[in-house]
Scaffold this motif. Sequence first.
Motif, PDB file in Angstrom:
ATOM      1  N   GLU A  28       0.641  -0.940   0.067  1.00  0.00           N
ATOM      2  CA  GLU A  28       0.031   0.058   0.684  1.00  0.00           C
ATOM      3  C   GLU A  28       0.886   1.245   0.462  1.00  0.00           C
ATOM      4  O   GLU A  28       0.284   1.986  -0.972  1.00  0.00           O
ATOM      5  CB  GLU A  28      -0.804  -0.103   1.203  1.00  0.00           C
ATOM      6  N   HIS A  29       1.976   1.226   0.587  1.00  0.00           N
ATOM      7  CA  HIS A  29       3.113   2.467   0.740  1.00  0.00           C
ATOM      8  C   HIS A  29       3.749   2.163  -0.400  1.00  0.00           C
ATOM      9  O   HIS A  29       4.439   2.946  -0.689  1.00  0.00           O
ATOM     10  CB  HIS A  29       4.100   2.287   1.512  1.00  0.00           C
ATOM     11  N   GLY A  30       3.472   1.633  -1.399  1.00  0.00           N
ATOM     12  CA  GLY A  30       4.120   1.113  -3.055  1.00  0.00           C
ATOM     13  C   GLY A  30       5.972   0.623  -3.440  1.00  0.00           C
ATOM     14  O   GLY A  30       6.397   0.406  -4.835  1.00  0.00           O
ATOM     15  N   ARG A  31       5.693  -0.402  -2.203  1.00  0.00           N
ATOM     16  CA  ARG A  31       7.127  -0.934  -2.799  1.00  0.00           C
ATOM     17  C   ARG A  31       5.839  -2.505  -3.150  1.00  0.00           C
ATOM     18  O   ARG A  31       5.197  -2.796  -3.498  1.00  0.00           O
ATOM     19  CB  ARG A  31       7.345  -2.445  -1.409  1.00  0.00           C
ATOM     20  N   GLU A  32       7.726  -2.948  -4.227  1.00  0.00           N
ATOM     21  CA  GLU A  32       7.309  -3.567  -5.080  1.00  0.00           C
ATOM     22  C   GLU A  32       7.145  -5.325  -4.520  1.00  0.00           C
ATOM     23  O   GLU A  32       7.996  -5.796  -4.589  1.00  0.00           O
ATOM     24  CB  GLU A  32       7.368  -3.220  -6.683  1.00  0.00           C
ATOM     25  N   ILE A  33       6.151  -5.598  -3.824  1.00  0.00           N
ATOM     26  CA  ILE A  33       6.287  -7.075  -2.665  1.00  0.00           C
ATOM     27  C   ILE A  33       4.642  -7.437  -3.166  1.00  0.00           C
ATOM     28  O   ILE A  33       3.568  -6.935  -2.878  1.00  0.00           O
ATOM     29  CB  ILE A  33       6.656  -6.544  -1.378  1.00  0.00           C
ATOM     30  N   ASP A  34       4.553  -8.796  -3.430  1.00  0.00           N
ATOM     31  CA  ASP A  34       2.959  -9.473  -2.971  1.00  0.00           C
ATOM     32  C   ASP A  34       3.437 -10.599  -2.330  1.00  0.00           C
ATOM     33  O   ASP A  34       4.593 -11.621  -2.537  1.00  0.00           O
ATOM     34  CB  ASP A  34       2.847  -9.318  -4.634  1.00  0.00           C
ATOM     35  N   TYR A  35       2.289 -11.622  -1.960  1.00  0.00           N
ATOM     36  CA  TYR A  35       2.406 -12.886  -1.623  1.00  0.00           C
ATOM     37  C   TYR A  35       0.976 -13.542  -2.142  1.00  0.00           C
ATOM     38  O   TYR A  35      -0.208 -12.870  -2.589  1.00  0.00           O
ATOM     39  CB  TYR A  35       2.473 -12.546  -0.169  1.00  0.00           C
ATOM     40  N   THR A  36       1.113 -14.570  -1.917  1.00  0.00           N
ATOM     41  CA  THR A  36       0.665 -16.154  -1.849  1.00  0.00           C
ATOM     42  C   THR A  36       0.517 -16.930  -0.745  1.00  0.00           C
ATOM     43  O   THR A  36       1.488 -16.979   0.220  1.00  0.00           O
ATOM     44  CB  THR A  36       1.065 -17.070  -3.244  1.00  0.00           C
ATOM     45  N   LEU A  37      -0.612 -17.040   0.303  1.00  0.00           N
ATOM     46  CA  LEU A  37      -0.747 -17.603   1.256  1.00  0.00           C
ATOM     47  C   LEU A  37      -0.867 -19.115   0.732  1.00  0.00           C
ATOM     48  O   LEU A  37      -2.516 -19.667  -0.051  1.00  0.00           O
ATOM     49  CB  LEU A  37      -1.784 -17.365   2.271  1.00  0.00           C
TER      50      LEU A  37
END
Length: 364
Positions: A28-37
């Motif tokens: 939300e703060h613009g960092r290029e990071i994602d996840y899969t649970l």
Amino acid sequence: MNICIVAGARPNFIKVAPIVRAIENAREHGREIDYTLVYTGAEDDPTLESSLFDDLQIARPQVLLGVTCENLNELTGQVMSAFERYLQERKTDVVIVVDDLASTMAAAIVTKKQGITLAHIVAGTRSFDIKMPKEINRLVIDGLSDLLFTAGMGANSIATREGAELSKIYTVGNILMDTLRFNRNRLKAPSGLDLQAGKYLVFTLNRKALMADRENLRRMIEAMIENADGTPIIAPLRGRARETIREMGFLQEASPMGGGLVGAPPLSYLEFGWLTAHARGIITDSGNVAEEATFNGVPCITLNSYTEHIETVKVGTNELVGEDAALLGEMVAKMVRGEWKESALPDRWDGRTAERIVQILMEL
């Protein structure tokens, strides 16, 4: 950065929930990071009640591997096969595993075979009993991990003694505390139980070894009830544990104010949290419950001769009684009399563990 978070059982979700929220906050703060649970079990797992993910305020797993077998060796093989297919189909930069389950070890092995960075949360935890399957799992997972996220300096020392490079070890704190602090003001009194704070004890049971020796378990429960001196002992037991205690004739379904061992209806995560936070004392064989007791300042007796969370004994409210019925009785008597040792919060139980972990991952 694409992160895969692996959970193998209900307690894992309680520990990875803060990681999920920290990643979402960074994104939300613009960092290029994602996840899969990813959950290694099935959609209809009865231990994953519908309220759990609402209580933790995270989404249900996006991927379910569907492995459900009881035999640990079969489970390990099936998880390895299913997780390998997942990693081959999804671009993944880091795999995060937590704790010490057979499914956790399986995911760790596959991750390294695929050449992907492996991070272990709650690394460096040991019972020093090599006969325990979970101890073998811990040794394998830590030995394979590229990033060892430990709860404190004791775990760091163990990891370095076993040959881990210092550059791999990060003292991030106790991840369970993130969840406890997040939910502290969201706990809910259990419906159907007329309880007064500080007027009851809580009993939980999970260890198969304790349930296997029914004669000794009977002696322990009798000592517990006798020395509770009329204080009701609430037992929110599940599955095999509930059936074992019911078959032994101890479990009442009457009003908790009558004393004895009282069965509780199935509790949500937030209800169980309220129950333990407001108890006069807790008798358990769970390391996680003992950690929660220390966080809440509630006296705790652990039905084991050791704990992987020794800080709960050295600094916190926890006492070990092994499987000694007489010693258990003595400690329960002290508990209900209010004669317990002074305690404090161990280092880095500040609720910022997930924040530290995600920051480290983003700097890779």
